[in-house]
Write an enzyme that holds these catalytic residues in place. Structure first.
Site, PDB file in Angstrom:
ATOM      1  N   LYS A 172      19.289  61.606  24.694  1.00  0.00           N
ATOM      2  CA  LYS A 172      18.115  61.280  25.018  1.00  0.00           C
ATOM      3  C   LYS A 172      17.279  60.765  24.145  1.00  0.00           C
ATOM      4  O   LYS A 172      15.932  60.846  24.107  1.00  0.00           O
ATOM      5  CB  LYS A 172      17.936  61.945  25.943  1.00  0.00           C
ATOM      6  CG  LYS A 172      17.015  61.247  27.200  1.00  0.00           C
ATOM      7  CD  LYS A 172      16.744  60.396  27.821  1.00  0.00           C
ATOM      8  CE  LYS A 172      14.875  60.637  27.522  1.00  0.00           C
ATOM      9  NZ  LYS A 172      13.997  59.796  27.097  1.00  0.00           N
ATOM     10  N   GLU A 247      10.749  70.865  17.282  1.00  0.00           N
ATOM     11  CA  GLU A 247      10.043  69.641  16.467  1.00  0.00           C
ATOM     12  C   GLU A 247       8.711  69.975  17.327  1.00  0.00           C
ATOM     13  O   GLU A 247       9.130  68.424  17.493  1.00  0.00           O
ATOM     14  CB  GLU A 247      10.959  69.406  15.124  1.00  0.00           C
ATOM     15  CG  GLU A 247       9.855  68.816  14.489  1.00  0.00           C
ATOM     16  CD  GLU A 247       8.911  67.832  14.163  1.00  0.00           C
ATOM     17  OE1 GLU A 247       8.449  67.872  14.267  1.00  0.00           O
ATOM     18  OE2 GLU A 247       9.812  66.911  14.019  1.00  0.00           O
ATOM     19  N   CYS A 281       4.236  63.364  12.536  1.00  0.00           N
ATOM     20  CA  CYS A 281       4.631  64.650  13.546  1.00  0.00           C
ATOM     21  C   CYS A 281       3.529  66.132  12.131  1.00  0.00           C
ATOM     22  O   CYS A 281       3.311  66.234  12.044  1.00  0.00           O
ATOM     23  CB  CYS A 281       5.808  65.263  14.032  1.00  0.00           C
ATOM     24  SG  CYS A 281       6.730  64.898  12.769  1.00  0.00           S
ATOM     25  N   GLU A 377      -3.725  66.834  18.036  1.00  0.00           N
ATOM     26  CA  GLU A 377      -2.475  66.256  17.358  1.00  0.00           C
ATOM     27  C   GLU A 377      -3.404  64.656  17.668  1.00  0.00           C
ATOM     28  O   GLU A 377      -3.415  64.412  18.829  1.00  0.00           O
ATOM     29  CB  GLU A 377      -1.675  66.532  17.498  1.00  0.00           C
ATOM     30  CG  GLU A 377      -0.107  65.199  16.602  1.00  0.00           C
ATOM     31  CD  GLU A 377       1.106  65.825  16.643  1.00  0.00           C
ATOM     32  OE1 GLU A 377       1.418  65.682  17.922  1.00  0.00           O
ATOM     33  OE2 GLU A 377       1.160  65.579  15.627  1.00  0.00           O
TER      34      GLU A 377
HETATM   35  P1  NAD Z   1       6.897  63.263  24.759  1.00  0.00           P
HETATM   36  O1  NAD Z   1       7.642  64.465  24.033  1.00  0.00           O
HETATM   37  O2  NAD Z   1       6.317  63.315  26.091  1.00  0.00           O
HETATM   38  O3  NAD Z   1       7.922  63.038  24.474  1.00  0.00           O
HETATM   39  C1  NAD Z   1       9.857  62.683  23.272  1.00  0.00           C
HETATM   40  C2  NAD Z   1      10.780  62.604  24.524  1.00  0.00           C
HETATM   41  O4  NAD Z   1      11.277  63.351  25.423  1.00  0.00           O
HETATM   42  C3  NAD Z   1      11.084  61.493  24.461  1.00  0.00           C
HETATM   43  O5  NAD Z   1      13.087  60.952  24.600  1.00  0.00           O
HETATM   44  C4  NAD Z   1      11.298  61.668  26.624  1.00  0.00           C
HETATM   45  O6  NAD Z   1      11.517  61.241  27.099  1.00  0.00           O
HETATM   46  C5  NAD Z   1      11.712  63.056  26.436  1.00  0.00           C
HETATM   47  N1  NAD Z   1      10.442  63.621  27.894  1.00  0.00           N
HETATM   48  C6  NAD Z   1       9.683  63.286  28.301  1.00  0.00           C
HETATM   49  N2  NAD Z   1       9.549  64.452  29.421  1.00  0.00           N
HETATM   50  C7  NAD Z   1      10.960  64.861  29.221  1.00  0.00           C
HETATM   51  C8  NAD Z   1      10.860  66.288  30.391  1.00  0.00           C
HETATM   52  N3  NAD Z   1       9.954  67.301  31.080  1.00  0.00           N
HETATM   53  N4  NAD Z   1      12.591  66.547  29.761  1.00  0.00           N
HETATM   54  C9  NAD Z   1      12.831  66.427  28.920  1.00  0.00           C
HETATM   55  N5  NAD Z   1      12.737  65.432  27.968  1.00  0.00           N
HETATM   56  C10 NAD Z   1      11.202  65.126  27.984  1.00  0.00           C
HETATM   57  O7  NAD Z   1       5.702  62.497  23.838  1.00  0.00           O
HETATM   58  P2  NAD Z   1       5.423  61.441  24.609  1.00  0.00           P
HETATM   59  O8  NAD Z   1       4.880  61.074  25.619  1.00  0.00           O
HETATM   60  O9  NAD Z   1       6.189  60.332  23.832  1.00  0.00           O
HETATM   61  O10 NAD Z   1       4.637  61.706  23.027  1.00  0.00           O
HETATM   62  C11 NAD Z   1       3.008  62.431  23.679  1.00  0.00           C
HETATM   63  C12 NAD Z   1       2.420  63.372  22.376  1.00  0.00           C
HETATM   64  O11 NAD Z   1       3.704  64.068  21.935  1.00  0.00           O
HETATM   65  C13 NAD Z   1       2.319  62.139  21.071  1.00  0.00           C
HETATM   66  O12 NAD Z   1       1.242  62.049  21.736  1.00  0.00           O
HETATM   67  C14 NAD Z   1       2.275  63.072  20.251  1.00  0.00           C
HETATM   68  O13 NAD Z   1       0.846  64.413  19.496  1.00  0.00           O
HETATM   69  C15 NAD Z   1       2.697  64.216  20.497  1.00  0.00           C
HETATM   70  N6  NAD Z   1       4.214  63.875  19.345  1.00  0.00           N
HETATM   71  C16 NAD Z   1       5.011  64.187  17.822  1.00  0.00           C
HETATM   72  C17 NAD Z   1       6.008  64.057  17.583  1.00  0.00           C
HETATM   73  C18 NAD Z   1       6.899  64.463  16.851  1.00  0.00           C
HETATM   74  O14 NAD Z   1       7.694  63.911  15.968  1.00  0.00           O
HETATM   75  N7  NAD Z   1       6.427  65.765  16.605  1.00  0.00           N
HETATM   76  C19 NAD Z   1       6.780  62.830  18.581  1.00  0.00           C
HETATM   77  C20 NAD Z   1       5.683  61.746  18.927  1.00  0.00           C
HETATM   78  C21 NAD Z   1       5.026  63.236  20.177  1.00  0.00           C
END
Ligand code: NAD
Length: 475
Positions: A172, A247, A281, A377
């Protein structure tokens, strides 16, 4: 482009026809649409994955799996520029960064192609009359949820490893940026990956992501993203007794002692927070600077920050636009509410479209240890400078956040290098260097709020498999 779900080797749309607009961060304009897959598509993907695992894919010898992944690596290289342009437009990152990401994606497939037939068990001395061996067997079907910051790299890192071990995969990708992984999936099919070995469901996290994490058909979950969603998916997976790798980001320190080689360190310090607009990250988000060189270092960093420019991806500037209006608003909120002194800012190029999601890099300091800019972060181009006294003080501040992902230590003193490396809480430590996101061969992951488990390199292959101990009593 609505048929963006890959299920059992066929590209399909969502059954209910729902779509998600895809926005180019550089100008904020919608340029295509994705299928908004949900629980029905996840269910179908799981069915296709199990069929592949119980069919030709599951029966394929490891060496053949490896050859297919190696062919994927070559196809990525053959289509390098096209992939880089897709990735740059989809994420807003500068072309040079996107090109590096595609090179890394190819390397992951090269690495895991070579590793596929090299994960060996061992024999264990036991009682007289017994022989004991361990074997590493694929889980069956693994689930992968990836973010938008490095879509192609993430694809190579997590899908490549899981396929190498013989699992069938359901991915996904993030709804904000997944065109690169979709093109990579086409190349996987072209390379001969059997139908159903790789399935992709595009869709929102709340619908497709949540359905995947909670599905009773998955046997392992790899998640990269925010700590909040990491908690949700781990809880969902735990209800089915499914293990996971999380991660989740960090607030990684770069620690400069007075004997540091500043000529070498300062460009790296700047690059490690500006790379990918700080949406990494492992971004080096805190500069811990020994007090007697603090003023000099901050002045030199300020010069660098003033010279930084954010511009559209094809202008190939220091950084591009952030991924979305939401991410831009999040970073701007930190900047608007910042209490520590602003030392310097970069700029947004004059020709950057006003509708794009640009944020000029910002340098703050001194940032108190309990300030949000020292603790949280930001996921944007914001560097927090923090003075420290001695080694113990540096360790205390470095370890003073809930995160523990990466650390950079800059000193010429060999004893201090090792003392610091052992004392800082992090999954990766760089001495006199820093590798934000780099190093296909290097096991990577964190502790605490940064998550648990490792990806990259050879070690994670054991997570994508289960160890079985076989005990033979032969007398
Ligand atoms: P997120 O955690 O919402 O999204 C990451 C992935 O999880 C996406 O594919 C998203 O569709 C999926 N996702 C979202 N809600 C979900 C749920 N309830 N169940 C299962 N999967 C779900 O991250 P974001 O909103 O895109 O970013 C928010 C913050 O997260 C950023 O500002 C940053 O601080 C952090 N982030 C970290 C990384 C990293 O590499 N560690 C990457 C992206 C974001």
């Amino acid at each position: 482009m609505h048929e963006t779900c890959l299920i059992g080797g066929r590209w399909v749309g969502a059954r209910d026809g729902a779509t998600i607009p895809v926005v180019c961060p550089s100008d904020g304009q919608v340029f295509t649409h994705l299928a908004a897959g949900g629980p029905a598509e996840i269910d179908a993907a799981l069915g296709a994955a199990w069929a592949a695992f119980e069919g030709p894919w599951g029966r394929m010898p490891a060496v053949e799996r490896g050859r297919i992944l190696s062919r994927v690596a070559r196809l990525i290289e053959d289509n390098h520029e096209e992939l880089a342009r897709i990735e740059a437009r989809d994420t807003g990152k500068p072309l040079t960064q996107a090109r590096a990401d595609i090179t890394a994606a190819a390397r992951y497939f090269e690495f895991y192609g070579g590793a596929a037939d090299k994960v060996q068990g061992h024999t264990i001395p036991f009682l007289p009359g017994y022989s004991v061996m361990t074997v590493h067997e694929p889980h069956g079907v693994t689930a992968h949820i990836i973010p938008w910051n490095y879509p192609c790299q993430m694809f190579g890192r997590t899908v490549g490893g899981a396929l190498a071990m013989g699992n069938a995969v359901v991915l996904k990708p993030a709804e904000e940026a997944c065109l690169g992984p979709l093109r990579l999936a086409e190349l996987c099919l072209e390379a001969g990956l059997p139908a159903g070995a790789l399935n992709i469901v595009t869709g929102t996290g709340e619908s497709a992501g949540a359905a995947l994490a909670a599905h009773p058909g998955i046997r392992f979950l790899s998640f990269t993203g925010s700590p909040e969603v990491g908690t949700l998916v781990q809880a969902a997976a735990a209800r089915n007794h499914v293990g996971c790798t999380l991660e989740l980001g960090g607030k990684s320190p770069q620690i400069l002692f007075r004997d540091a080689d500043l000529e070498a360190a300062l460009p790296v310090l700047t690059a490690a927070i500006v790379q990918n607009g700080g949406q990494t990250c492992s971004a080096g988000a805190r500069a811990l600077i020994q007090r007697d060189i603090y003023d000099e270092v901050v002045e030199r960093l300020a010069d660098r920050f003033r010279g930084l420019t954010a511009a559209p991806h094809d202008a190939d500037a220091d950084l591009g636009a952030l991924i979305s209006a939401r991410q831009k608003a999040r970073v701007e909120r930190y900047i608007a509410q910042a209490r520590p002194p602003l030392i310097a800012r970069g700029r947004v190029a004059e020709n950057a479209p006003a509708s794009g999601f640009y944020v000029a890099p910002a340098l703050y300091g001194p940032v108190p240890e309990d300030d949000p800019l020292a603790q949280e972060e930001v996921f944007g181009p914001v560097l927090s400078c923090m003075p420290f006294g001695d080694e113990a003080d540096a360790v205390r501040i470095a370890n003073g956040t809930p995160y523990g992902l990466v650390a950079g230590i800059w000193t010429r003193d060999g004893g201090r290098q090792m003392r610091m490396a052992r004392a800082v809480r992090a999954g990766q430590v760089f001495i006199n260097g820093y590798g934000a996101g780099g190093g296909i061969e290097l096991p990577f992951g964190g502790t605490g709020r940064s998550g648990h488990g490792r990806e990259k390199g050879f070690e994670p292959l054991r997570d994508f498999a289960q160890m079985k101990t076989i005990v033979v009593k032969h007398g």
